[in-house]
Design a protein around this motif. Sequence first.
Motif, PDB file in Angstrom:
ATOM      1  N   ILE A  30      -3.177   5.001   6.476  1.00  0.00           N
ATOM      2  CA  ILE A  30      -4.625   4.477   6.497  1.00  0.00           C
ATOM      3  C   ILE A  30      -4.650   3.194   7.633  1.00  0.00           C
ATOM      4  CG2 ILE A  30      -6.492   3.243   5.096  1.00  0.00           C
ATOM      5  CD1 ILE A  30      -4.948   4.735   2.900  1.00  0.00           C
ATOM      6  N   PRO A  31      -5.478   3.473   8.694  1.00  0.00           N
ATOM      7  CA  PRO A  31      -5.614   2.317   9.738  1.00  0.00           C
ATOM      8  C   PRO A  31      -6.295   1.147   9.501  1.00  0.00           C
ATOM      9  CG  PRO A  31      -6.890   4.168  10.648  1.00  0.00           C
ATOM     10  CD  PRO A  31      -6.213   4.664   9.129  1.00  0.00           C
ATOM     11  N   PHE A  32      -6.043   0.213   9.972  1.00  0.00           N
ATOM     12  CA  PHE A  32      -6.732  -0.939   9.914  1.00  0.00           C
ATOM     13  C   PHE A  32      -6.725  -1.794  11.268  1.00  0.00           C
ATOM     14  CE2 PHE A  32      -5.498  -0.903   5.427  1.00  0.00           C
ATOM     15  CZ  PHE A  32      -6.601  -1.178   4.664  1.00  0.00           C
ATOM     16  N   LYS A  33      -7.917  -2.294  11.705  1.00  0.00           N
ATOM     17  CA  LYS A  33      -7.994  -2.834  12.981  1.00  0.00           C
ATOM     18  C   LYS A  33      -8.017  -4.191  12.890  1.00  0.00           C
ATOM     19  CE  LYS A  33      -8.980  -1.517  16.836  1.00  0.00           C
ATOM     20  NZ  LYS A  33      -7.915  -1.322  17.924  1.00  0.00           N
ATOM     21  N   VAL A  34      -7.222  -5.014  13.375  1.00  0.00           N
ATOM     22  CA  VAL A  34      -7.277  -6.358  13.443  1.00  0.00           C
ATOM     23  C   VAL A  34      -7.044  -6.804  14.875  1.00  0.00           C
ATOM     24  CG1 VAL A  34      -5.902  -8.466  12.423  1.00  0.00           C
ATOM     25  CG2 VAL A  34      -6.117  -6.305  11.081  1.00  0.00           C
ATOM     26  N   LEU A  35      -7.996  -7.614  15.179  1.00  0.00           N
ATOM     27  CA  LEU A  35      -7.968  -8.025  16.959  1.00  0.00           C
ATOM     28  C   LEU A  35      -7.785  -6.952  17.614  1.00  0.00           C
ATOM     29  CD1 LEU A  35      -6.164 -11.313  16.200  1.00  0.00           C
ATOM     30  CD2 LEU A  35      -8.549 -11.075  16.306  1.00  0.00           C
ATOM     31  N   ASN A  36      -6.551  -6.981  18.238  1.00  0.00           N
ATOM     32  CA  ASN A  36      -6.031  -5.767  19.463  1.00  0.00           C
ATOM     33  C   ASN A  36      -5.034  -4.873  18.780  1.00  0.00           C
ATOM     34  OD1 ASN A  36      -7.714  -6.923  21.293  1.00  0.00           O
ATOM     35  ND2 ASN A  36      -6.130  -8.246  22.181  1.00  0.00           N
ATOM     36  N   TYR A  37      -4.776  -5.092  17.480  1.00  0.00           N
ATOM     37  CA  TYR A  37      -3.639  -4.320  16.661  1.00  0.00           C
ATOM     38  C   TYR A  37      -4.421  -3.422  15.838  1.00  0.00           C
ATOM     39  CZ  TYR A  37      -1.083  -8.608  17.694  1.00  0.00           C
ATOM     40  OH  TYR A  37      -0.225  -9.514  18.470  1.00  0.00           O
ATOM     41  N   THR A  38      -3.519  -2.001  15.522  1.00  0.00           N
ATOM     42  CA  THR A  38      -4.013  -1.128  14.699  1.00  0.00           C
ATOM     43  C   THR A  38      -2.905  -1.284  13.672  1.00  0.00           C
ATOM     44  OG1 THR A  38      -5.391   0.092  16.402  1.00  0.00           O
ATOM     45  CG2 THR A  38      -4.672   1.260  14.294  1.00  0.00           C
ATOM     46  N   ILE A  39      -3.081  -1.473  12.499  1.00  0.00           N
ATOM     47  CA  ILE A  39      -1.870  -1.467  11.810  1.00  0.00           C
ATOM     48  C   ILE A  39      -1.978  -0.614  10.719  1.00  0.00           C
ATOM     49  CG2 ILE A  39      -1.133  -3.129   9.831  1.00  0.00           C
ATOM     50  CD1 ILE A  39      -2.046  -5.599  11.339  1.00  0.00           C
ATOM     51  N   GLN A  40      -1.025   0.166  10.285  1.00  0.00           N
ATOM     52  CA  GLN A  40      -1.188   1.353   9.670  1.00  0.00           C
ATOM     53  C   GLN A  40      -0.466   1.190   8.055  1.00  0.00           C
ATOM     54  OE1 GLN A  40       0.486   4.460  12.127  1.00  0.00           O
ATOM     55  NE2 GLN A  40      -1.637   4.983  12.945  1.00  0.00           N
ATOM     56  N   VAL A  41      -1.162   1.648   7.096  1.00  0.00           N
ATOM     57  CA  VAL A  41      -0.539   1.308   5.869  1.00  0.00           C
ATOM     58  C   VAL A  41      -0.431   2.630   5.129  1.00  0.00           C
ATOM     59  CG1 VAL A  41      -1.041   0.233   3.757  1.00  0.00           C
ATOM     60  CG2 VAL A  41      -1.679  -0.976   5.845  1.00  0.00           C
ATOM     61  N   SER A  42       0.767   3.007   4.954  1.00  0.00           N
ATOM     62  CA  SER A  42       1.225   4.112   4.300  1.00  0.00           C
ATOM     63  C   SER A  42       0.847   4.195   2.566  1.00  0.00           C
ATOM     64  CB  SER A  42       2.579   4.637   4.447  1.00  0.00           C
ATOM     65  OG  SER A  42       3.389   3.722   3.581  1.00  0.00           O
ATOM     66  N   ASN A  43       0.767   3.133   1.917  1.00  0.00           N
ATOM     67  CA  ASN A  43       0.490   3.304   0.360  1.00  0.00           C
ATOM     68  C   ASN A  43      -0.910   3.123   0.280  1.00  0.00           C
ATOM     69  OD1 ASN A  43       0.112   2.416  -2.121  1.00  0.00           O
ATOM     70  ND2 ASN A  43       2.120   1.504  -2.480  1.00  0.00           N
ATOM     71  N   GLU A  44      -1.479   4.056  -0.294  1.00  0.00           N
ATOM     72  CA  GLU A  44      -3.015   4.366  -0.506  1.00  0.00           C
ATOM     73  C   GLU A  44      -3.386   3.128  -1.413  1.00  0.00           C
ATOM     74  OE1 GLU A  44      -6.120   7.949  -1.967  1.00  0.00           O
ATOM     75  OE2 GLU A  44      -3.747   8.542  -1.593  1.00  0.00           O
ATOM     76  N   LYS A  45      -2.810   3.044  -2.496  1.00  0.00           N
ATOM     77  CA  LYS A  45      -3.162   2.198  -3.442  1.00  0.00           C
ATOM     78  C   LYS A  45      -3.509   0.510  -2.713  1.00  0.00           C
ATOM     79  CE  LYS A  45      -1.283   4.278  -7.601  1.00  0.00           C
ATOM     80  NZ  LYS A  45      -0.138   4.495  -8.608  1.00  0.00           N
ATOM     81  N   LEU A  46      -2.358   0.409  -2.206  1.00  0.00           N
ATOM     82  CA  LEU A  46      -2.532  -0.944  -1.311  1.00  0.00           C
ATOM     83  C   LEU A  46      -3.473  -0.945  -0.243  1.00  0.00           C
ATOM     84  CD1 LEU A  46      -1.164  -3.866  -0.680  1.00  0.00           C
ATOM     85  CD2 LEU A  46       0.422  -2.546   0.976  1.00  0.00           C
ATOM     86  N   ALA A  47      -3.803   0.257   0.289  1.00  0.00           N
ATOM     87  CA  ALA A  47      -4.750   0.047   1.444  1.00  0.00           C
ATOM     88  C   ALA A  47      -6.191  -0.068   0.613  1.00  0.00           C
ATOM     89  CB  ALA A  47      -4.831   1.595   2.060  1.00  0.00           C
ATOM     90  N   ASN A  48      -6.407   0.580  -0.528  1.00  0.00           N
ATOM     91  CA  ASN A  48      -7.762   0.542  -1.089  1.00  0.00           C
ATOM     92  C   ASN A  48      -8.001  -0.645  -1.662  1.00  0.00           C
ATOM     93  OD1 ASN A  48      -8.328   3.325  -0.959  1.00  0.00           O
ATOM     94  ND2 ASN A  48      -7.320   3.919  -2.760  1.00  0.00           N
TER      95      ASN A  48
END
Length: 139
Positions: free
Chosen positions: A65-83
């Motif tokens: 699940i991608p998150f855009k932070v400034l110029n970074y795209t941070i990908q989180v694999s844990n769905e519970k954490l992403a939610n």
Amino acid sequence: MHTSSFEHIIRIQFNALMMTVIKCTVKSRNRQFARHSKRETLFCELSDMKIFEQGTEDNYSCNYIPFKVLNYTIQVSNEKLANALYKLSDKEREVILLRYFQSMRDKEITDLYQVSRSAIYRRRSNGLKKLKTLLKERN
């Protein structure tokens, strides 16, 4: 046609030299195999745990699940954490993602956002408290 005794002697010397080269090559290969056998282990001799440690896992972008932070795209694999991260405020989420997923120090984050270090610390600590409660609720 008879060969001269000189040619016969040369042929014998050449054969002797070739036999020496072959023997040395065989010894060298045997030593090399012995060195390799000390360092290498056959798969059939490995325990199941060791084989599991050596394996790899394919990771695909659809598993994150991608998150855009400034110029970074941070990908989180844990769905519970992403939610749970989605439920945080933008500032708290960004600080947590930069700190724990990009391994940035508070000083680096303060330089990016042009705020005080204590503000970054508060955002991070408040965000972590909220994350903890959100994750406990889900379990």
